[in-house]
Scaffold this motif. Structure first.
Motif, short mmCIF file in Angstrom:
data_model
loop_
_atom_site.label_atom_id
_atom_site.label_comp_id
_atom_site.label_asym_id
_atom_site.label_seq_id
_atom_site.Cartn_x
_atom_site.Cartn_y
_atom_site.Cartn_z
N LEU A 115 0.82 -1.21 0.00
CA LEU A 115 0.00 0.00 0.00
C LEU A 115 0.85 1.26 0.00
O LEU A 115 0.69 2.15 -0.85
N PHE A 116 1.81 1.34 0.92
CA PHE A 116 2.58 2.57 1.04
C PHE A 116 3.70 2.66 0.01
O PHE A 116 4.11 3.76 -0.36
N SER A 122 3.74 6.40 -6.50
CA SER A 122 2.74 7.13 -7.29
C SER A 122 2.91 8.63 -7.11
O SER A 122 2.82 9.39 -8.08
N LYS A 123 3.15 9.04 -5.86
CA LYS A 123 3.35 10.47 -5.61
C LYS A 123 4.60 10.98 -6.30
O LYS A 123 4.59 12.05 -6.92
N MET A 124 5.69 10.20 -6.23
CA MET A 124 6.93 10.61 -6.88
C MET A 124 6.73 10.72 -8.39
O MET A 124 7.29 11.61 -9.04
N ALA A 125 5.89 9.84 -8.95
CA ALA A 125 5.67 9.84 -10.39
C ALA A 125 4.84 11.03 -10.85
O ALA A 125 5.08 11.60 -11.92
N VAL A 126 3.83 11.42 -10.06
CA VAL A 126 2.95 12.51 -10.49
C VAL A 126 3.48 13.88 -10.07
O VAL A 126 3.03 14.91 -10.60
N LEU A 127 4.46 13.91 -9.15
CA LEU A 127 5.01 15.18 -8.71
C LEU A 127 5.74 15.84 -9.88
O LEU A 127 6.43 15.18 -10.65
N THR A 334 6.49 11.33 9.37
CA THR A 334 6.12 12.71 9.06
C THR A 334 6.72 13.15 7.74
O THR A 334 6.06 13.85 6.95
N ASP A 335 7.96 12.73 7.48
CA ASP A 335 8.59 13.06 6.19
C ASP A 335 7.83 12.41 5.03
O ASP A 335 7.68 13.01 3.97
N VAL A 336 7.37 11.17 5.23
CA VAL A 336 6.59 10.50 4.19
C VAL A 336 5.31 11.27 3.92
O VAL A 336 4.94 11.52 2.76
N PHE A 337 4.63 11.68 4.98
CA PHE A 337 3.39 12.44 4.80
C PHE A 337 3.66 13.82 4.20
O PHE A 337 2.83 14.35 3.47
N LYS A 338 4.82 14.41 4.53
CA LYS A 338 5.19 15.67 3.88
C LYS A 338 5.29 15.47 2.38
O LYS A 338 4.85 16.31 1.59
N LEU A 339 5.90 14.34 1.99
CA LEU A 339 6.00 14.03 0.56
C LEU A 339 4.63 13.82 -0.05
O LEU A 339 4.29 14.39 -1.09
N LEU A 340 3.81 12.98 0.62
CA LEU A 340 2.47 12.69 0.08
C LEU A 340 1.60 13.93 0.01
O LEU A 340 0.69 14.01 -0.83
N ASP A 341 1.85 14.91 0.89
CA ASP A 341 1.03 16.12 0.94
C ASP A 341 1.60 17.25 0.09
O ASP A 341 0.99 18.33 0.03
N LEU A 342 2.77 17.04 -0.54
CA LEU A 342 3.35 18.11 -1.34
C LEU A 342 2.38 18.52 -2.45
O LEU A 342 1.91 17.68 -3.23
N PRO A 343 2.07 19.81 -2.56
CA PRO A 343 1.13 20.24 -3.59
C PRO A 343 1.75 20.32 -4.98
O PRO A 343 1.04 20.39 -5.98
N GLY A 344 3.07 20.29 -5.04
CA GLY A 344 3.72 20.49 -6.33
C GLY A 344 3.93 21.97 -6.58
O GLY A 344 3.24 22.83 -6.04
#
Length: 610
Positions: A115-116, A122-127, A334-344
């Motif tokens: 899952l994670f 996925s986040k790294m790919a769409v960022l 927290t760093d992972v969630f910072k990444l997942l929450d990055l707006p771009g």
């Protein structure tokens, strides 16, 4: 050296606890949203697991008390049978619960890892590209790469152990609180220091990762030279193996020394707190012995209370330890969630405009300036350029003139610092990114080779929105001159790219570039963008490729960056970039006649050929 503020320290500890609890809830909700039944099953097994030790010691205590009353009577009554049956049940049930717990915990961890892992990648790919190139975000990317997913998995799994600890503590506190409340309080106080140690240690470990992020990036960059053939060849030929291994060893030793210092500090603190915790258990045991001798409690009850006391101490210690480690992992989570929450950095318009996919748009750079986010030095200045639909535009200039940056702006990897880019009169920032990318086919100087894919799959990635069309794949390979080597391979288009894979092949650099060009032909975009597309391609193949480009439908726009003037001279329009500005603009003949920068560079190449 300034003294630390106790109020500030207290605020930090409280903030750390709140942050940990918030992230625990967020992780739980993410997992709950995907696998409610699995999470419920695992949670229930851990709750049952908490009761197992008390079930067994309770059964032993009941049996002992009854046996002491029945000694010498020689009667095997129904109560004894009942207590023996209860004891057998308490011995049989825990292994079953623990076995199921082990299995479902394994399933849970596999699910969570998947899952994670998918969430992060996925986040790294769409960022957006701008975010990936932002130095300020590199520390987060590295921490997530090195520790993010397994820390998240550990963070989630540990919540189950914390749940079990909580129920163990509740049961033990009910038992001991009923017997002697002040001993209960003593045992709780005796284990609290372990929480402080874990929190302090966790902060130290996270700080090591944070302060050494630049060194860790360098470490990973150096190790790349030992695992990729393209780096390894030069490493060997220039006899730099010893040099690189020395640098890698020094960096690794610096990481280890800091970690060892933190571990040694933790060890000394743990030894002192363990002594204090065991002292409270010893005092409690002496009290219960006194109670037995005074006839206040029975032997079986003494055994039950002594076991509950040990269980409470271990559960409290485990709870505080798990909570402390949870805090440590929480810093990485927290760093992972910072990444997942990055707006771009490149925002989509609130109501984006969708372009007509059947029409090639006019493109206008309207007095565009650009500086990279981490710099105040302008890379492009006052770029004023009109590219009508169907134009074949060439961009030339020295290294660092801003050619690739201009293309990055057109691809909207970045937005202009000043001015705007319009397509058919619409600001590019208002155009839906998906719609715009659907118009573009681009090949940059650094391109993907797609190792592990077959050749036909690698070409078809030019347009993965539809199923593979073998006719179009072969046509694209023919136009890119890739057919000249693919046709000679034993497995042809089914050949796997990458020698590290079974029966894989390793095409030459020029052949890889032909496959990259084939992807663009397969895509058949409205706007073709090439940045040194044939830098590694032989002269004959290059000539044939440009013949195909010149034969494109008249409404297709082609934008070409090249240092080879033989490839740009037939363009409808050529611009010369110098120090981030358009120095000259015109056809080949016009620019040669102008006798400026283009004519100078063209003459230099012509001398080389003569």
């Amino acid at each position: 050296m300034p003294r630390s503020n106790p109020e500030h320290q207290e605020t930090l500890r409280l903030s750390a606890l709140v942050s940990t609890l918030i992230n625990m809830k967020r992780v739980w909700l993410i997992v709950w949203g995907g696998r409610k039944l699995l999470l419920t099953s695992v949670g229930a097994l851990y709750v049952f697991g908490a009761a197992m030790p008390f079930l067994r010691t309770g059964a032993v205590a009941l049996l002992i008390n009854h046996l002491l009353g029945a000694v010498g009577k020689g009667v095997f009554d129904k109560e004894i049978l009942l207590y023996v049956g209860f004891l057998i049940f308490s011995e049989v049930l825990p292994p079953l619960v623990y076995t199921l717990q082990w299995y479902y915990n394994k399933v849970f961890r596999f699910y969570f890892e998947e899952l994670f892992t998918m969430l992060v990648y996925s986040k790294m790919a769409v960022l957006d590209v701008a975010s990936h190139e932002d130095p300020a975000l590199q520390d987060i990317f590295l921490k997530v790469k090195e520790s993010g997913v397994w820390r998240m998995e550990s963070f989630a799994s540990r919540q189950l152990f914390i749940l079990q600890n909580i129920f163990e503590i509740i049961i033990a506190m009910v038992v001991l609180g009923y017997a002697t409340w002040w001993l209960l309080l003593l045992l709780v106080v005796g284990t609290i220091p372990s929480l402080y140690i874990e929190i302090k240690y966790g902060r130290e470990v996270w700080s090591i990762y944070g302060s050494g992020a630049a060194r860790r990036r360098r470490f990973w960059a150096l190790t790349e030279h030992t695992v990729h053939v393209r780096h390894l060849i030069e490493l060997k030929l220039f006899q730099n193996v010893k040099k690189f291994m020395s640098l890698i060893g020094e960096l690794y030793a610096s990481f280890q020394s800091e970690q060892i210092r933190a571990d040694r500090h933790k060890l000394l603190l743990q030894l002192s707190t363990q002594f204090f915790a065991q002292l409270t258990i010893g005092i409690s045991a002496l009290w219960f012995v006194h109670q037995v001798l005074a006839g206040e409690i029975a032997i079986g009850t003494f055994v039950f209370l002594l076991s509950s006391m040990g269980g409470l101490s271990m559960s409290l210690s485990g709870f505080f330890s798990n909570l402390g480690v949870q805090y440590q992992d929480n810093l990485f989570v927290t760093d992972v969630f910072k990444l997942l929450d990055l707006p771009g950095m490149i925002a989509e318009a609130e109501h984006p405009i969708i372009l007509d996919s059947a029409k090639t748009p006019d493109i206008v750079f309207d007095h565009v300036d650009f500086s990279y986010p981490d710099s105040t030095t302008p890379i492009l200045r006052d770029i004023d350029l009109h590219i009508p639909a169907g134009t074949k535009l060439a961009i030339v200039g020295l290294n660092g003139a801003g050619k690739t940056t201009l293309i990055k702006l057109l691809a909207r990897f970045y937005d202009p610092t000043m001015g705007k880019i319009t397509v058919d009169g619409t600001d590019l920032r208002l155009v839906e990114q998906k719609s715009w990318y659907g118009m573009i086919g681009a090949l940059f100087q650094e391109y993907s080779t797609y190792d592990s894919f077959t050749i036909k799959e690698a070409i078809a990635l030019g347009d993965s929105s539809s199923s593979e069309d073998m006719h179009l794949i072969e046509d694209a390979a023919m136009k890119s001159e890739a057919e000249s080597f693919v046709g000679n391979l034993p497995k042809g288009y089914d050949s796997v790219l990458g020698k590290e894979f079974d029966n894989g092949i390793e095409p030459s650099i020029g052949q890889k570039q032909k496959l990259a060009i084939a992807r663009v032909f397969y895509r058949d975009p409205r706007i073709w963008i090439f940045d040194e597309p044939t830098a590694s391609v032989d002269a004959e193949s290059e000539a044939h490729i440009f013949e195909k480009l010149e034969a494109l439908p008249k409404d297709r726009t082609v934008i070409l960056i090249s240092h080879r003037f033989s490839t740009v001279r037939h363009a409808d329009k050529i611009i010369v970039l110098l120090d981030g500005t358009i120095k000259e603009s015109g056809t080949h003949e016009e620019l040669v006649a102008l006798g400026g920068e283009y004519a100078r560079l063209f003459a230099l190449q012509a001398v080389g050929y003569n």
